[in-house]
Write a protein that holds these residues in place. Structure first.
Motif, PDB file in Angstrom:
ATOM      1  N   ARG A  41       1.118   4.282  -2.867  1.00 14.11           N
ATOM      2  CA  ARG A  41       0.936   5.693  -2.492  1.00 14.11           C
ATOM      3  C   ARG A  41       2.158   6.529  -2.878  1.00 14.11           C
ATOM      4  O   ARG A  41       2.023   7.686  -3.287  1.00 14.11           O
ATOM      5  CB  ARG A  41       0.659   5.805  -0.992  1.00 14.11           C
ATOM      6  N   SER A  99      -4.800  -1.746   1.617  1.00 10.21           N
ATOM      7  CA  SER A  99      -5.109  -1.434   3.015  1.00 10.21           C
ATOM      8  C   SER A  99      -6.264  -2.292   3.524  1.00 10.21           C
ATOM      9  O   SER A  99      -6.292  -2.694   4.699  1.00 10.21           O
ATOM     10  CB  SER A  99      -5.449   0.052   3.158  1.00 10.21           C
ATOM     11  N   ARG A 100      -7.235  -2.577   2.647  1.00 12.40           N
ATOM     12  CA  ARG A 100      -8.331  -3.472   3.041  1.00 12.40           C
ATOM     13  C   ARG A 100      -7.803  -4.879   3.299  1.00 12.40           C
ATOM     14  O   ARG A 100      -8.244  -5.562   4.229  1.00 12.40           O
ATOM     15  CB  ARG A 100      -9.405  -3.512   1.961  1.00 12.40           C
ATOM     16  N   GLN A 127      -6.251  -4.907   6.635  1.00 15.73           N
ATOM     17  CA  GLN A 127      -7.259  -4.993   7.680  1.00 15.73           C
ATOM     18  C   GLN A 127      -7.753  -6.435   7.848  1.00 15.73           C
ATOM     19  O   GLN A 127      -8.012  -6.897   8.968  1.00 15.73           O
ATOM     20  CB  GLN A 127      -8.443  -4.076   7.338  1.00 15.73           C
ATOM     21  N   ALA A 156       0.837  -1.200   0.000  1.00 14.90           N
ATOM     22  CA  ALA A 156       0.000   0.000   0.000  1.00 14.90           C
ATOM     23  C   ALA A 156       0.874   1.254   0.000  1.00 14.90           C
ATOM     24  O   ALA A 156       0.591   2.233  -0.711  1.00 14.90           O
ATOM     25  CB  ALA A 156      -0.929  -0.009   1.211  1.00 14.90           C
ATOM     26  N   ASP A 193      -5.629   1.711  -1.521  1.00 19.57           N
ATOM     27  CA  ASP A 193      -6.777   1.493  -0.636  1.00 19.57           C
ATOM     28  C   ASP A 193      -7.143   0.013  -0.570  1.00 19.57           C
ATOM     29  O   ASP A 193      -7.495  -0.513   0.503  1.00 19.57           O
ATOM     30  CB  ASP A 193      -7.988   2.301  -1.114  1.00 19.57           C
ATOM     31  N   LEU A 246      -3.896   5.223  -6.221  1.00 16.97           N
ATOM     32  CA  LEU A 246      -4.461   5.430  -4.879  1.00 16.97           C
ATOM     33  C   LEU A 246      -5.535   4.400  -4.563  1.00 16.97           C
ATOM     34  O   LEU A 246      -5.646   3.926  -3.428  1.00 16.97           O
ATOM     35  CB  LEU A 246      -5.036   6.844  -4.760  1.00 16.97           C
ATOM     36  N   LYS A 247      -6.315   4.030  -5.569  1.00 16.05           N
ATOM     37  CA  LYS A 247      -7.340   3.006  -5.353  1.00 16.05           C
ATOM     38  C   LYS A 247      -6.696   1.642  -5.097  1.00 16.05           C
ATOM     39  O   LYS A 247      -7.194   0.840  -4.298  1.00 16.05           O
ATOM     40  CB  LYS A 247      -8.284   2.937  -6.548  1.00 16.05           C
ATOM     41  N   ASP A 256      -5.090   8.478  -9.615  1.00 20.80           N
ATOM     42  CA  ASP A 256      -6.318   7.965  -9.010  1.00 20.80           C
ATOM     43  C   ASP A 256      -6.303   6.440  -8.960  1.00 20.80           C
ATOM     44  O   ASP A 256      -6.701   5.840  -7.954  1.00 20.80           O
ATOM     45  CB  ASP A 256      -7.522   8.462  -9.817  1.00 20.80           C
TER      46      ASP A 256
END
Length: 364
Positions: free
Chosen positions: A30, A52-53, A56, A26, A49, A45-46, A42
């Motif tokens: 970035r 990052s999921r 998690q 991630a 994200d 960045l997606k 864009d």
């Protein structure tokens, strides 16, 4: 009420590594996005994200066993370093390879969505990498392959002559001759190639006077259609195109300054001709420099007066490092594992040198 089964030590260690890698990936996306604008930014960045999921997911999976943050694997660390210090083309090529080799496909602890996400990410990164490769593919590939040709050919030449028992002075003369001969040959070939390509395109370009005469043609026997049929259009398409051009030119006013077209056309032709010649000379000079740079490396020890055997060893070491560098770069550009391409390039170069050395022994 169902109780969750406690993970094993192996699972905890593997999940922690996954967590560290997802967090690092991630950060890589970035970092790449920071240097971009618009649509590409864009998309990156997606992707960040999404990673990052995934991070998690493994945090929740670990729960109380999450422990202290760990370092990602060496490959992911290297990608982070590339993202900070180099352009996105090389980093995206590495990311493409990493996403394609996701371990989630064979890990029962990873959800199907994670595995599917990684496959999609690989295709997204592939698309971004292709755009970057297209921007640098021409000149950069020419530089890498030109230098590589110089490395392999001149090393093989010098080592082959060394096998015949030639002294240092002969090796140096051979190397310099090989450098000049190869570089001049590459330059001449590139010049002829670019010049011939320009001449071929020029021969394929429709002549302007043919369409300027359309207004004088017989509308019932409009031979302008033959031009379009000769270019590959079907009969009906050619007729329709010819009729369109015919009517457009018929509607032009008599006040059109025909002489301005007559004067402008040669100027355009001359400009295009100069452009082709300029490109040909530029390509020739680039090829000369790239090949000469690679061919110089095998003779560096002999330029400094080293004896045959130690000079040959130093030359082989220098060329080996250079071959692995060009092979690794080629792998990065192609979206393939750089180490395998580096080793392949090394094997090819040293193999060629070994063969010529054996041939030199035959003539000793």
């Amino acid at each position: 009420m169902e109780t969750m089964e406690q993970p094993t030590r192996q699972q905890i260690a593997r999940w922690r590594k996954y967590l560290a890698n997802e967090r690092a990936e991630a950060a890589v996306y970035r970092e790449l996005a920071r240097k971009k604008k618009g649509e590409e930014r864009d998309i990156l960045l997606k992707l960040a994200d999404a990673e990052s999921r995934h991070e998690q997911y493994w945090q929740e999976k670990l729960g109380e066993y999450v422990g202290m943050p760990q370092k990602p694997d060496l490959n992911t660390q290297f990608m982070g370093w590339m993202a900070k210090n180099f352009g996105s083309v090389f980093t995206l090529a590495l990311m493409q390879s990493a996403e394609s080799r996701t371990p989630y496909l064979d890990d029962e602890d990873a959800s199907e969505q994670l595995a599917a996400d990684e496959r999609v990410h690989a295709e997204v990164v592939r698309g971004l990498a292709i755009q970057g490769r297209e921007k640098i593919s021409g000149s950069f590939r020419a530089a890498v392959f030109g230098a590589n040709d110089g490395l392999v050919s001149n090393l093989a030449l010098v080592i082959g002559v060394m096998g015949s028992g030639a002294p240092t002075s002969t090796l140096l003369l051979t190397g310099v001759s090989g450098l000049l001969a190869g570089a001049l040959s590459m330059a001449a070939g590139e010049y002829v190639s670019v010049k011939s390509q320009g001449e071929l395109l020029e021969a394929s370009r429709p002549a302007a006077p043919a369409t300027q005469l359309a207004g004088e043609l017989d509308v019932d026997a409009n031979e302008l259609a033959l031009i379009y049929r000769a270019r590959g259009m079907s009969h009906d398409e050619a007729e329709a195109k010819a009729q369109t051009v015919f009517h457009v030119l018929q509607e032009r006013t008599a006040a059109a300054d025909a002489s301005s077209h007559a004067h402008a056309e040669p100027a355009v032709e001359e400009e295009k001709s100069h452009g082709i010649i300029g490109e040909a000379w530029s390509a020739a000079l680039s090829s000369f420099c790239f090949f000469a740079t690679g061919a110089l490396i095998p003779i560096i020890p002999f330029i400094f007066g080293m004896d045959v055997l130690p000079g040959a060893i130093v030359a082989i070491v220098l060329v080996s490092l250079a071959l692995m560098t060009t092979g690794g770069i080629t792998g990065l550009i192609s979206g393939k594992p750089p180490l395998l391409r580096a080793l392949r390039q090394l094997a090819i170069g040293l193999g060629a040198a070994g063969i010529t050395y054996l041939l030199g022994l035959l003539f000793a």
